[in-house]
Motif scaffolding. Structure first.
Motif, PDB file in Angstrom:
ATOM      1  N   LEU A  56      -1.123 -11.202   3.861  1.00  0.00           N
ATOM      2  CA  LEU A  56      -1.402 -10.459   5.091  1.00  0.00           C
ATOM      3  C   LEU A  56      -0.693 -11.103   6.275  1.00  0.00           C
ATOM      4  O   LEU A  56      -0.238 -10.420   7.194  1.00  0.00           O
ATOM      5  CB  LEU A  56      -2.908 -10.395   5.345  1.00  0.00           C
ATOM      6  CG  LEU A  56      -3.703  -9.498   4.402  1.00  0.00           C
ATOM      7  CD1 LEU A  56      -5.156  -9.448   4.807  1.00  0.00           C
ATOM      8  CD2 LEU A  56      -3.125  -8.096   4.372  1.00  0.00           C
ATOM      9  N   LEU A  57      -0.591 -12.436   6.247  1.00  0.00           N
ATOM     10  CA  LEU A  57       0.067 -13.141   7.341  1.00  0.00           C
ATOM     11  C   LEU A  57       1.571 -12.917   7.322  1.00  0.00           C
ATOM     12  O   LEU A  57       2.194 -12.658   8.341  1.00  0.00           O
ATOM     13  CB  LEU A  57      -0.189 -14.645   7.211  1.00  0.00           C
ATOM     14  CG  LEU A  57      -1.229 -15.269   8.113  1.00  0.00           C
ATOM     15  CD1 LEU A  57      -1.353 -16.748   7.820  1.00  0.00           C
ATOM     16  CD2 LEU A  57      -0.886 -15.049   9.571  1.00  0.00           C
ATOM     17  N   VAL A  58       2.167 -13.061   6.128  1.00  0.00           N
ATOM     18  CA  VAL A  58       3.622 -13.120   6.042  1.00  0.00           C
ATOM     19  C   VAL A  58       4.237 -11.754   5.816  1.00  0.00           C
ATOM     20  O   VAL A  58       5.249 -11.401   6.412  1.00  0.00           O
ATOM     21  CB  VAL A  58       4.036 -14.080   4.900  1.00  0.00           C
ATOM     22  CG1 VAL A  58       5.544 -14.194   4.830  1.00  0.00           C
ATOM     23  CG2 VAL A  58       3.413 -15.444   5.126  1.00  0.00           C
ATOM     24  N   PRO A 114       2.605  -8.169   5.382  1.00  0.00           N
ATOM     25  CA  PRO A 114       1.498  -7.231   5.201  1.00  0.00           C
ATOM     26  C   PRO A 114       1.901  -5.915   4.542  1.00  0.00           C
ATOM     27  O   PRO A 114       1.036  -5.196   4.063  1.00  0.00           O
ATOM     28  CB  PRO A 114       0.972  -7.007   6.616  1.00  0.00           C
ATOM     29  CG  PRO A 114       2.035  -7.507   7.513  1.00  0.00           C
ATOM     30  CD  PRO A 114       2.807  -8.532   6.768  1.00  0.00           C
ATOM     31  N   GLN A 139       4.050   1.433   6.109  1.00  0.00           N
ATOM     32  CA  GLN A 139       3.070   0.820   7.011  1.00  0.00           C
ATOM     33  C   GLN A 139       2.042   1.875   7.344  1.00  0.00           C
ATOM     34  O   GLN A 139       2.386   2.994   7.692  1.00  0.00           O
ATOM     35  CB  GLN A 139       3.773   0.359   8.287  1.00  0.00           C
ATOM     36  CG  GLN A 139       2.840  -0.222   9.326  1.00  0.00           C
ATOM     37  CD  GLN A 139       2.534  -1.682   9.054  1.00  0.00           C
ATOM     38  OE1 GLN A 139       3.419  -2.471   8.866  1.00  0.00           O
ATOM     39  NE2 GLN A 139       1.256  -2.023   9.000  1.00  0.00           N
ATOM     40  N   TYR A 163      -7.695  -3.641   5.899  1.00  0.00           N
ATOM     41  CA  TYR A 163      -7.485  -5.010   5.419  1.00  0.00           C
ATOM     42  C   TYR A 163      -8.651  -5.922   5.781  1.00  0.00           C
ATOM     43  O   TYR A 163      -9.138  -6.699   4.966  1.00  0.00           O
ATOM     44  CB  TYR A 163      -6.183  -5.582   5.989  1.00  0.00           C
ATOM     45  CG  TYR A 163      -4.987  -4.765   5.609  1.00  0.00           C
ATOM     46  CD1 TYR A 163      -4.422  -4.893   4.357  1.00  0.00           C
ATOM     47  CD2 TYR A 163      -4.442  -3.848   6.494  1.00  0.00           C
ATOM     48  CE1 TYR A 163      -3.329  -4.128   3.991  1.00  0.00           C
ATOM     49  CE2 TYR A 163      -3.352  -3.078   6.141  1.00  0.00           C
ATOM     50  CZ  TYR A 163      -2.800  -3.226   4.884  1.00  0.00           C
ATOM     51  OH  TYR A 163      -1.730  -2.464   4.528  1.00  0.00           O
ATOM     52  N   ALA A 176       0.846  -1.189   0.000  1.00  0.00           N
ATOM     53  CA  ALA A 176       0.000   0.000   0.000  1.00  0.00           C
ATOM     54  C   ALA A 176       0.881   1.238   0.000  1.00  0.00           C
ATOM     55  O   ALA A 176       1.883   1.294   0.699  1.00  0.00           O
ATOM     56  CB  ALA A 176      -0.905  -0.010   1.221  1.00  0.00           C
ATOM     57  N   ARG A 220      -4.785  -8.772  12.930  1.00  0.00           N
ATOM     58  CA  ARG A 220      -3.502  -8.362  13.498  1.00  0.00           C
ATOM     59  C   ARG A 220      -3.117  -6.990  12.968  1.00  0.00           C
ATOM     60  O   ARG A 220      -2.321  -6.284  13.558  1.00  0.00           O
ATOM     61  CB  ARG A 220      -2.411  -9.363  13.116  1.00  0.00           C
ATOM     62  CG  ARG A 220      -2.531 -10.682  13.846  1.00  0.00           C
ATOM     63  CD  ARG A 220      -1.323 -11.530  13.538  1.00  0.00           C
ATOM     64  NE  ARG A 220      -0.998 -11.445  12.116  1.00  0.00           N
ATOM     65  CZ  ARG A 220       0.198 -11.670  11.610  1.00  0.00           C
ATOM     66  NH1 ARG A 220       1.178 -11.999  12.404  1.00  0.00           N
ATOM     67  NH2 ARG A 220       0.407 -11.593  10.321  1.00  0.00           N
ATOM     68  N   LEU A 221      -3.666  -6.660  11.781  1.00  0.00           N
ATOM     69  CA  LEU A 221      -3.298  -5.403  11.133  1.00  0.00           C
ATOM     70  C   LEU A 221      -4.336  -4.342  11.432  1.00  0.00           C
ATOM     71  O   LEU A 221      -5.509  -4.629  11.576  1.00  0.00           O
ATOM     72  CB  LEU A 221      -3.230  -5.613   9.624  1.00  0.00           C
ATOM     73  CG  LEU A 221      -2.373  -6.799   9.187  1.00  0.00           C
ATOM     74  CD1 LEU A 221      -2.691  -7.168   7.761  1.00  0.00           C
ATOM     75  CD2 LEU A 221      -0.920  -6.451   9.339  1.00  0.00           C
ATOM     76  N   PRO A 276      -5.282 -13.747  10.523  1.00  0.00           N
ATOM     77  CA  PRO A 276      -4.385 -12.929   9.690  1.00  0.00           C
ATOM     78  C   PRO A 276      -4.836 -11.472   9.570  1.00  0.00           C
ATOM     79  O   PRO A 276      -3.999 -10.575   9.488  1.00  0.00           O
ATOM     80  CB  PRO A 276      -4.419 -13.613   8.331  1.00  0.00           C
ATOM     81  CG  PRO A 276      -5.669 -14.394   8.313  1.00  0.00           C
ATOM     82  CD  PRO A 276      -5.973 -14.769   9.725  1.00  0.00           C
TER      83      PRO A 276
END
Lengths: 292, 306
Positions: A279-281, A283, A291, B109, A238, B104-105, B101
C-alpha cells in the motif's frame, strides 16, 4: 534457533507456496470479481467459504460421499446462497457510499458466523479422507494439497476461459469496465450483479470444500480468508483479474518463507506487513491496475 | 427542550458522580461498563461516523492500551493513571503507523487493513512471551481501585463525547464530513484530506487506548483472547450505528440502550445475541442509516450538533 537451511528446504518451501498460492488465487478471484463488477468489497466472502467447507463436511460425514465429489455440490449450494443474498440484501447498497456496503456485508458476515456456531457448534471438524504425502526425491507433496492444487488450478483456468471467451463472461467484464456503457449495450446489469455474486460465492465454496480436506474447520475460519483474499487482490492490482493469480502465488510463497525463517505463528504478521508495504510503495498492485 | 436538556445533563452527571458512595458492587461495575462503551463507541464514531472510513478493528487500540498499561504496571511498577495515559499514547502511535500507509488511499484499503490488524496484534502478543506473558496472560499486583477507575472511565467517556461535540461543531468537523460525502469534491475545495483523515483517526484511537488500560487495571489480569475480541469491535459499531453515526449523542444513546438490553434480555440467550448484532447492523444500514438520533433530528428539526 540455529537451523541450517538447505537448498532442499527452499525447494520444499517453493513447492508448498505454489500449492497453496493457487488456492488463494481461486478464492481471491471471487472477491475480485465482485469488486470489479459491483464496486463492493464483500466482507462476507470468507464466511461464505466457511459455509462451503461445512457443506462438504456434512455431505461427507452424513452421506459418506467422496469429499472431492462434493466440490461441485458445495459450489452449487453456495451459488444459490450468493444469488439469494444479492437478490435480497446486497443489491440495495450497490450505488450507496462505501460505508454502507462495507457495513452491510460485515453485518451479513457476523450473522453467518454466529448462525454457523449455533447450528454446527464451535467444535473443530475434520474430513479425514486423504492424508499423508507423496515423496518425490527429497520433496514431500502433501496429498490433499496436491489434489486441492489441481482442483483450484482447473477451476481458476475455467473461470478465466469463461471470462475471456464466452459471451456471458465478456458481458461480466464489460459491466466491470463501465456499467453505463454495458447498460447501453443491452446488458441486464442487475442480472449480472446476481450472477457475479453467485459465481464468486461458488468459487469461495470450492475453496472451503478443498480446505476442509486439508485442515480442521470451525465457524470462525472464514474471517482470515476475507483478509487474505483482499491482500491477494491488492498484490495483483485491484481490477486486474490475472493479477490475482500472481498475488496468490506471492502470498503463498511469502507465508511459507516466513514459516521457514521465522515461525508459523508469525506468518499472518508477515502477510500483514506485506500488505502495508504494498500500500505504501505500489498501491495499484504489482502488475499495475486501474486506480479506483 | 433546549432549556431543559443542559439542566438534565448536569443532574445526570451529578448523580453519576455521587453514585459510588451508595451504589452496590454490581451497579458500579455496570455503570463502569456503560462508561467504557460510551468511550469506545464515541471514538469509533470520530473516524467512521465522521469521515465514512470504516474501522473494522478498533478493538486493536483497546488491546494495545491494555497491554501497554499492563506491562508498565507489572514490570516497571508505574501507577495506573500514568499507565493509562501511556496506553492512550501507544494506541495513538499505532494509529499513526497504520493510518500513514492506509489513509493516503481512497477506497476500502483502510477498512480491510483494520480487519486484519486485530489478528496481527494478537499473534504478536502471543509470540513475544517474555514481555507479554504470551498465552498465559499477564498479572498485575492486586489493587482495589474500582472507585477511582470508575471516575477515570467516566472522565474518559465525558472527554470523548465533549471532543465529538467540539469537532462536529467546528470547521474541522465540517471538513471531515465533506470527505465523507464526497472526497473528490473535498480535495477540489482545497482540503488536505489525508491529513484530516489521519488526525481524526489518531483522535479516535486514544480513547480506546485509555479505556483498554483502565479495564486492564480494573481486572488485574489480561490475556490475548480477553483484550482483542472481535466482539468488542462489533459491539461499538452496533451501538454507534443504532444511536446514529456522525452525531454527538448517538453513540451515548446506543451504548446505554444496547447495554441495558444486553444485560436485561439477551444475557439469557447468550448464543442468539451476536447473531442479533449482525442482524441489527444489516437492518440499520438498510432501513435507518442515520440511526435513532438521525431520525429524531429529521422529524423534530433538532440541531445538527446534537
Amino acid at each position: 534457533m540455529n537451523v541450517v537451511i538447505t537448498p532442499a528446504m527452499i525447494g520444499q518451501v517453493i513447492i508448498s507456496g505454489i500449492l497453496s498460492g493457487v488456492l488463494y488465487a481461486m478464492v481471491a478471484l471471487g472477491l475480485a470479481l465482485i469488486f470489479g463488477v459491483m464496486r463492493i468489497i464483500n466482507v462476507a466472502h470468507g464466511p461464505l467459504l466457511m459455509l462451503g467447507a461445512y457443506t462438504t463436511f456434512f455431505l461427507y460425514s452424513t452421506f459418506g460421499l467422496n469429499p472431492y465429489l462434493t466440490v461441485p455440490i458445495s459450489m452449487a449450494v453456495l451459488f444459490v446462497v450468493g444469488l439469494a443474498l444479492e437478490r435480497t440484501l446486497v443489491f440495495r447498497v450497490i450505488d450507496a457510499p462505501e460505508l454502507s456496503s462495507l457495513l452491510l456485508t460485515f453485518g451479513i458476515s457476523i450473522a453467518l458466523v454466529n448462525a454457523a456456531q449455533l447450528a454446527f457448534t464451535s467444535d473443530l471438524r475434520a474430513v479425514e479422507y486423504l492424508t499423508g504425502s507423496w515423496g518425490i526425491g527429497p520433496f514431500a507433496f502433501s496429498k490433499s494439497r496436491v489434489v486441492a492444487f489441481v482442483f483450484a488450478a482447473g477451476l481458476t483456468a475455467g473461470a478465466f476461459l469463461f471470462l475471456t471467451y464466452t459471451r456471458l463472461g465478456k458481458a461480466v467484464r464489460a459491466t466491470s469496465q463501465s456499467r453505463e456503457v454495458a447498460m447501453v449495450c443491452g446488458i441486464d446489469v442487475g442480472a449480472f450483479h446476481r450472477l457475479t455474486f453467485g459465481l464468486a460465492s461458488a468459487l469461495a465454496a470450492a475453496g472451503g470444500a478443498l480446505i476442509a480436506v486439508i485442515v480442521a474447520i470451525q465457524p470462525e475460519m472464514g474471517q482470515i480468508w476475507t483478509f487474505k483474499s483482499f491482500l491477494v487482490i491488492v498484490l495483483g492490482g485491484a481490477g486486474n483479474y490475472p493479477g490475482a493469480l500472481l498475488g496468490g502465488m506471492l502470498l503463498g510463497l511469502v507465508e511459507q518463507l516466513a514459516s521457514l525463517f521465522l515461525t508459523t505463528q508469525l506468518s499472518e504478521v508477515v502477510a500483514y506487513v506485506l500488505l502495508v508495504l504494498v500500500l505504501l510503495v505500489r498501491p495499484t498492485g504489482l502488475l499495475g491496475g486501474r486506480q479506483t | 427542550v433546549r432549556r431543559v436538556a443542559p439542566a438534565a445533563l448536569v443532574v445526570v452527571l451529578l448523580a453519576l458522580a455521587v453514585y459510588p458512595t451508595f451504589g452496590t458492587g454490581y451497579g458500579l461495575m455496570s455503570v463502569l461498563q456503560v462508561f467504557m462503551w460510551i468511550a469506545l463507541a464515541g471514538s469509533w464514531n470520530l473516524i467512521s461516523g465522521l469521515t465514512g472510513y470504516v474501522s473494522f478493528g478498533h478493538v486493536a487500540f483497546f488491546g494495545a492500551g491494555a497491554y501497554t498499561a499492563g506491562i508498565l504496571i507489572a514490570s516497571s511498577g508505574w501507577s495506573w493513571p500514568l499507565a493509562a495515559l501511556a496506553g492512550g499514547g501507544a494506541a495513538g502511535v499505532l494509529a499513526l503507523g497504520i493510518g500513514w500507509p492506509c489513509l493516503r488511499l481512497k477506497g476500502p484499503y483502510f477498512a480491510i487493513a483494520m480487519l486484519g490488524l486485530n489478528e496481527v496484534l494478537r499473534a504478536l502478543v502471543s509470540y513475544f512471551e517474555r514481555l507479554t506473558g504470551g498465552g498465559n496472560g499477564l498479572s498485575m499486583p492486586t489493587l482495589d481501585a474500582t472507585v477511582p477507575i470508575y471516575y477515570a472511565m467516566g472522565l474518559t467517556a465525558v472527554i470523548v463525547t465533549l471532543a465529538a461535540r467540539l469537532i462536529i461543531g467546528s470547521r474541522f468537523g465540517l471538513r471531515l464530513m465533506t470527505i465523507r460525502e464526497d472526497e473528490m469534491a473535498a480535495e477540489a475545495m482545497g482540503i488536505h484530506t489525508f491529513r484530516h483523515k489521519l488526525l481524526a483517526f489518531l483522535l479516535s484511537a486514544i480513547g480506546p487506548g485509555i479505556a483498554g488500560a483502565l479495564t486492564a487495571r480494573d481486572q488485574g489480569y489480561i490475556e490475548p483472547l480477553s483484550v482483542f475480541p472481535l466482539a468488542t469491535t462489533i459491539t461499538m459499531i452496533v451501538m454507534t450505528l443504532f444511536g446514529g453515526k456522525g452525531t454527538v449523542w448517538g453513540p451515548v444513546l446506543g451504548a446505554v440502550v444496547l447495554f441495558v438490553a444486553q444485560e436485561m434480555v439477551w444475557a439469557r440467550y447468550p448464543y442468539i445475541h451476536p447473531l442479533l448484532f449482525g442482524a441489527i447492523i444489516v437492518a440499520v444500514v438498510l432501513a435507518m442509516p442515520r440511526g435513532v438520533l438521525g431520525l429524531l433530528q429529521t422529524k423534530y428539526r433538532l440541531p445538527r450538533t446534537i
